[in-house]
Design an enzyme around this catalytic site. Structure first.
Site, PDB file in Angstrom:
ATOM      1  CD  GLU A   1     -73.184 -50.869  -7.171  1.00  0.00           C
ATOM      2  OE1 GLU A   1     -72.933 -49.976  -6.351  1.00  0.00           O
ATOM      3  OE2 GLU A   1     -73.615 -50.631  -8.312  1.00  0.00           O
TER       4      GLU A   1
ATOM      5  CD  GLU B   1     -77.784 -51.263  -9.551  1.00  0.00           C
ATOM      6  OE1 GLU B   1     -77.226 -50.144  -9.595  1.00  0.00           O
ATOM      7  OE2 GLU B   1     -78.002 -51.879  -8.499  1.00  0.00           O
TER       8      GLU B   1
HETATM    9  C1  FCB Z   1     -75.758 -48.247  -7.596  1.00  0.00           C
HETATM   10  C2  FCB Z   1     -76.644 -48.863  -6.531  1.00  0.00           C
HETATM   11  C3  FCB Z   1     -78.105 -48.557  -6.716  1.00  0.00           C
HETATM   12  C4  FCB Z   1     -78.322 -47.131  -7.173  1.00  0.00           C
HETATM   13  C5  FCB Z   1     -77.472 -46.828  -8.375  1.00  0.00           C
HETATM   14  C6  FCB Z   1     -77.681 -45.446  -8.944  1.00  0.00           C
HETATM   15  O1  FCB Z   1     -74.479 -48.062  -7.079  1.00  0.00           O
HETATM   16  O2  FCB Z   1     -76.485 -50.258  -6.536  1.00  0.00           O
HETATM   17  O3  FCB Z   1     -78.785 -48.831  -5.526  1.00  0.00           O
HETATM   18  O4  FCB Z   1     -78.067 -46.269  -6.140  1.00  0.00           O
HETATM   19  O5  FCB Z   1     -76.127 -46.984  -8.036  1.00  0.00           O
END
Ligand code: FCB
Length: 463
Positions: free
Chosen positions: A163, A353
């Protein structure tokens, strides 16, 4: 045809969020250690000093992984444990720790995927300019090559940076994340230096480990305009530029989006790319990692209502939403995946994620019945199947998170795990969502087509 039959199933965490032991094992301080020490930066003043205590004992987490039955586990290695300081020396204790964890995964038949940068910049680099400095990119390449040399016999899949949007714009503009700077020009520079570091690291890693599979993980938002007025459509474009295209298009197309100069100004863009060959950010990838959380409706605003994008506001999110106000919009997940597929049809997508933050708690019977997360898993896996059926080349899906952990500025209150972390005892207790995810994985592997929806009982676990 079962659209999800070929997907590799996983779950994810990151070093600072789980390891603790911040001053042990030769680890050097990071920007998050200093940031969380400042009053008012995190809920209740929480820090990652102890977290899930994974450094002291990784076994309970490995057991949780085993219980869940996943194919692959995404973890990050802490730069601050691998490299001792400005001389670039390798810290053998840090390497030994990660080798133990990685071996533990292999012993359980689980394939690791390792993120190199998940926001925990060594403080000594911040003092030399952090992500605003090309020196940090050079140091990142050295760290990446060191990690691959030391761990590459146990790891094939590497994610360079997690990110870059958040690290750039929350670290250097909203100030919600470390290092807590609030300056748009620095944020833009930090974005470009990270993307440059990514491209350089990919080339350097390929040189030492030709068999490595490489990608990065970017968070993309599904955005919609509040109306089709010219103003709202322009606001949508601004938000899409900053949150999505600045990263997605630059990485895939090797040039900044055309509207970057209009929005940031020629001077800021010129300064941001100084010393960087933007065309070389685009390097052949083996996959693109997508983190999906956000859907937002964007309206033009005269005042700077949003902490990151100028001249917009995000409308209040209707229910259902997460505890921290993020919309539950599985259709947005499908759209984001199809958008990436359209832009880069050949490139495999890994959902690195996806998850939901809730105020989870243990009931008197000692269980955590997180019905919203159970429903979330069902709906988002169906949305994933929709994307795949419509042509998205998705190879892997990692649920965030394996266990509750240190959720950055939200501290420990906001929980994302499918395992409940009982911080006082260090135990990981499977929530109803862990049972559901495990069952869904098993079903998808067996090619089952019956997608039971919402069969969780309020009084108990997944039915
Ligand atoms: C993302 C992050 C991760 C976690 C999730 C909920 O932005 O990459 O570390 O905090 O959100």
């Amino acid at each position: 045809m079962n659209a999800l039959a070929g997907i590799r199933w996983g779950s994810a965490t990151a070093a600072y969020q789980i390891e603790g032991a911040v001053d042990r094992g030769g680890r050097v301080p990071t920007i998050w250690d200093l940031f969380t020490a400042k009053p008012g930066t995190t809920t209740r003043g929480d820090t990652g000093a102890d977290a899930c205590r994974a450094y002291d004992n990784p076994e309970p987490m490995l057991d949780a992984i085993d219980w869940l039955g996943i194919d692959t586990y995404r973890l990050s290695v802490a730069w601050s444990r691998v490299i001792s300081g400005p001389d670039g020396a390798t810290n053998p204790e840090g390497i030994a720790y990660y080798r133990r964890v990685l071996q533990g995964l292999h012993d359980r038949g689980v394939t690791p995927a390792v993120t190199l940068y998940h926001w925990d910049l060594p403080q000594w680099l911040q003092e030399r300019g952090g992500w605003a400095s090309l020196e940090t990119a050079a140091a990142f390449v050295h760290f990446a090559v060191t990690a691959v040399r030391e761990l590459g016999d146990l790891v094939r899949d590497w994610i360079t940076i997690n990110e870059p949007f958040c690290a750039a714009f929350h670290g250097h503009l909203s100030g919600l994340h470390a290092p807590g700077i609030r300056d748009e020009a620095i944020a833009l520079r930090a974005a470009l230096v990270q993307l440059h570091a990514h491209g350089e690291a990919v080339r350097a890693i390929r040189a030492v480990a030709p068999g490595a599979r490489l990608g990065l993980a970017m968070n993309l938002s599904d955005l919609e305009a509040a109306s089709d007025s010219v103003e709202d459509l322009a606001a949508l474009q601004r938000a899409d530029l900053v949150e999505n295209r600045l990263f997605l298009h630059t990485v895939l197309q090797g040039r900044l989006p055309d509207d970057a100069v209009d929005y940031f100004g020629a001077d800021a863009v010129g300064a941001a790319v100084e010393g960087i060959d933007v065309a070389r950010i685009t390097e052949r990838l083996d996959f693109i990692g997508i983190n999906y959380y956000e859907h937002n409706v964007i309206r033009a605003a005269d005042t700077d209502n949003d902490l990151v994008v100028r001249g917009i506001e995000k409308l209040p999110v209707p229910e259902p939403r997460s505890a921290n106000g993020v919309a539950v919009r599985p259709d947005g997940f499908t759209r984001v995946l199809l958008r990436v597929a359209e832009l880069a049809p050949e490139l495999p997508i890994w959902v690195t994620e996806n998850g939901i933050g809730l105020w989870d708690y243990l009931a008197p019977d000692g269980r955590c019945n997180d019905v919203e997360r159970v429903t979330f898993i069902d709906q988002y896996l169906d949305a994933l199947a929709d994307a795949v059926s419509n042509g998205a080349n998705v190879e892997a899906y990692y649920f965030w998170a394996l266990t509750d952990n240190f959720e950055w500025s939200h501290g420990y209150q906001l929980r994302y795990g499918v395992f409940y972390t009982d911080y006082p005892t260090g135990r990981f207790i499977p929530k109803a969502s862990a049972e559901r995810f495990r069952a869904r994985i098993a079903d998808e592997r067996n090619g089952a087509t019956n997608r039971a929806k919402n069969t969780v009982r309020r009084d108990g676990a997944a039915a």
